[in-house]
Write a protein that holds these residues in place. Sequence first.
Motif, PDB file in Angstrom:
ATOM      1  N   GLN A 143      -9.758   4.537  15.784  1.00 42.03           N
ATOM      2  CA  GLN A 143     -10.215   3.904  14.375  1.00 42.03           C
ATOM      3  C   GLN A 143      -8.082   3.880  13.341  1.00 42.03           C
ATOM      4  O   GLN A 143      -7.376   4.833  13.351  1.00 42.03           O
ATOM      5  N   GLN A 153      -7.268   2.581   9.255  1.00 37.75           N
ATOM      6  CA  GLN A 153      -7.736   2.214   8.359  1.00 37.75           C
ATOM      7  C   GLN A 153      -6.722   1.169   7.446  1.00 37.75           C
ATOM      8  O   GLN A 153      -5.274   1.218   7.107  1.00 37.75           O
ATOM      9  N   TYR A 154      -7.665  -0.183   6.910  1.00 39.65           N
ATOM     10  CA  TYR A 154      -6.672  -1.873   6.370  1.00 39.65           C
ATOM     11  C   TYR A 154      -6.178  -1.037   5.407  1.00 39.65           C
ATOM     12  O   TYR A 154      -6.834  -0.425   4.684  1.00 39.65           O
ATOM     13  N   GLY A 156      -8.920  -0.362   2.397  1.00 39.60           N
ATOM     14  CA  GLY A 156      -9.308   0.999   2.636  1.00 39.60           C
ATOM     15  C   GLY A 156     -10.565   1.334   3.835  1.00 39.60           C
ATOM     16  O   GLY A 156     -11.025   2.140   3.664  1.00 39.60           O
ATOM     17  N   ASN A 157     -11.056   0.177   4.787  1.00 40.67           N
ATOM     18  CA  ASN A 157     -11.705   0.251   5.071  1.00 40.67           C
ATOM     19  C   ASN A 157     -11.188   0.327   7.078  1.00 40.67           C
ATOM     20  O   ASN A 157     -10.177  -0.357   6.943  1.00 40.67           O
ATOM     21  N   LEU A 158     -12.207   1.220   8.091  1.00 41.96           N
ATOM     22  CA  LEU A 158     -11.812   1.756   8.826  1.00 41.96           C
ATOM     23  C   LEU A 158     -12.485   0.493   9.985  1.00 41.96           C
ATOM     24  O   LEU A 158     -13.663  -0.414   9.392  1.00 41.96           O
ATOM     25  N   LEU A 170      -8.199   8.630  14.184  1.00 42.41           N
ATOM     26  CA  LEU A 170      -8.205   8.156  12.845  1.00 42.41           C
ATOM     27  C   LEU A 170      -6.544   7.849  13.286  1.00 42.41           C
ATOM     28  O   LEU A 170      -5.420   9.048  13.488  1.00 42.41           O
ATOM     29  N   ASP A 228      -3.165   6.873  11.235  1.00 48.03           N
ATOM     30  CA  ASP A 228      -2.791   6.423  10.271  1.00 48.03           C
ATOM     31  C   ASP A 228      -1.545   5.985   9.731  1.00 48.03           C
ATOM     32  O   ASP A 228      -0.705   6.250  10.588  1.00 48.03           O
ATOM     33  N   ARG A 253       0.486  -0.551   6.175  1.00 51.17           N
ATOM     34  CA  ARG A 253      -0.274  -0.842   5.654  1.00 51.17           C
ATOM     35  C   ARG A 253       0.228  -1.795   4.064  1.00 51.17           C
ATOM     36  O   ARG A 253       0.326  -3.134   3.797  1.00 51.17           O
TER      37      ARG A 253
END
Length: 768
Positions: free
Chosen positions: A392, A394-395, A398-400, A611, A613, A618
Amino acid sequence: MEMILERLIALNARQTKEQTRAFVKECPLHDYDALTQSPRLKQMAERINLTDDDEQQRKLKSWLPFRCPHYTQFRDDYRDREHIVAESFTWQTCIDIDDPELVEKANKMSERLDIEAGGKWQGLMLHKDYSIRRKLHIDIRLPLGMTVPEAQREYCKALGVACDTSCFTPERFIYISPADFEIYRADGWYAQLSEQEVAARRKAYTDRGLSIDGRTEDGSYYDPEGEGADHLTDHPANHPAEFKGVPYTSIICEYWRRTGGEPSEGERNKRLHQLAANLRAICDNNKDWLLEVMPKYGLSDQEMRGIIHSACKEPTKGSRLIDQIVSALEMGISSDEIEDAEVVAAETGAKVNVKVLPIGLKESLAGVPVTMHMPVLCGVLPIAAAYADQVQIQYCDGNLQHLGLMSIIRGEQASNKSVVKNAVDIWKRQFDEEDALARKREEEWKERKKGRKANEKAPEDPKVLIRMVPVTVSCSTLLKRFKNAQGHTIYSFGEELDTLRKTNGAGSWSSKYDIYRLSFDKGEWGQDYNSDAAESGVVKVAYNWTMLGTNGAMRKCFKSDNIENGLSSRILVAEMPDSSFSKMPKFGRRSADDEARIQEAVSRLRSYSGLVDTPRLRKAIEDWVEQKRVEAAKDIDHVKDTYRKRAAVIGFRCGVIFHLLSGKDKESKQCLDFALMMADYCLMQQIKTFGDALQNQYVEASEECKRYGTNHSVFDQLAPSFTIDDLRALKRGYCSESALRMIISRWSRDGWITKTDRHHWRKEKCKN
């Protein structure tokens, strides 16, 4: 009884103009014997030894046949480092004794080493002969685990002679002498070793982090003492050993490749002078700097200083050849392709730096012409993302998200789109192997179900996980695969986009376009049927794919509905180079080592979960999408404003794949550059492919709004029968005469009004 394999050797007979020094061909060893016994070679040897003119000797030697000691095969019969077939490594090397005073000493010592009981070199001498100028060549078998430079250094030390580092190059060749110059030949010379021994030797290298033939990432043999081995070692290194991050050793190696190979005896001074004259352009014309980085090939310090001094006296000018070499090495491509790379960069804005690509992506481009790098990358990224389906991310908003990617590689007929298929075929091997077992289980279940008795309970559905589905899969079967996917992403590869278009064109199959849209963000899709024969249910859609197709099929597949509804903005489009009236491109072959590294990359992607990160990525993408927003706003470019948003998402996801493959804790600068390059390329290709159609839809939608908005309210205010003067009065002078006529024309076209006479129209529709 063990089968004896034919002994092979890489030869160049130098009998035709086409057989340049870059040419070499794999031949049986008896072809070598025929060459050594030929009257022509004997006559050439006599002519060389009869002349005292160095230049004449050099010219005559340049037409001598030669052999390659390290490999028996080069792709396309082209002798350079990039075309080496690593699997043809001979596990032997050739020691070259150039000093006439040391020839007999080395000759006798080699005999002693070969028969020394319990000695390190016992039984490892394979061949020995004199060169035409009565120098000495000694071929030895490499001890297990030793690279060519390591063996050469130790053997020369045992001989008591200086080591000639020019013999360390993988593509090295040795001039062939007549048969009567041969001193010794063992049965194992150029013999193919057993599979077990080859496996053990390769493992000894790979355990050290080397390739299967003992080379490092830059293609040279591993040499722990090689720092400055080719340089004047009695001078301290007071100057940089690299230029723009590229080692001078690599630049010099590529220079030799481009200019006919390393200098032979008799031409060293001239060729080194030419090298110095070119190299000074990136050494500030500094003699001491050149002295540090220049190879000396057995010349004394005084001779080297004289050569460099002479070269530096020439008028100062740049070197286009060196500039090309540096640019190519920075990008990890052949310097022959640098001009093509510049053209691609100018046309597409994409400049792929192969050198910094992570494992898997770099090997995917092995043997691929630089003009096709982006199509191949775009082709393999969706399947790479499918392997990392437990990740997963995180864009920026803020959405996964998950790693959903879909790509279409478009090009005209016979534009070599198969180069993408060849790469994807290697990437999907693990899927294919696992699916083969799963499909076998499913077929066995179907047979048991079909063969059961009327009152017998049906066997339980094994609900097998199948990851690879054909692009022509029905919606019902696709739903079943999704239900059994166990949270994994399904992948498809289609060789013909037109096939997809035809199967998705009607009935329930057309809903697959909805599935594609939903899969980008793992949306929900399903269907309900009363019949037990049809699959029913609602699932999360995780579906990546790669399609190949012609431009015509692309236009038919993406008509107005599939452009405006958002599918076009979710597609990573790549365009094959225009092959109109162009020469046939040259493709290389991936080595077994390349393919093994792709499988290693697949395993690495599958190992990630949870996740991941990527804050630096980003931030880079957020800045990029804002920059494109400002550009679009200044140009009032609605198309760019639409496509920039998902192009940023696609670039971001590509960057995540790069990051995962690199295996680093934090995103590298190369990762950020790659993501931005992919976002730029995606945006440009989407605009190029779909932009005009989307713009037309915006115009039509705008006109529709006007027609049903402002003009519609004016229409309601008009009397049932009206003139153009009535319309002009309602528009209150804010409309030109041509615009008024256009409004009348549109109303008439839409059936809202009918002309009753020259000046009057009658309303046919009224607002409800």
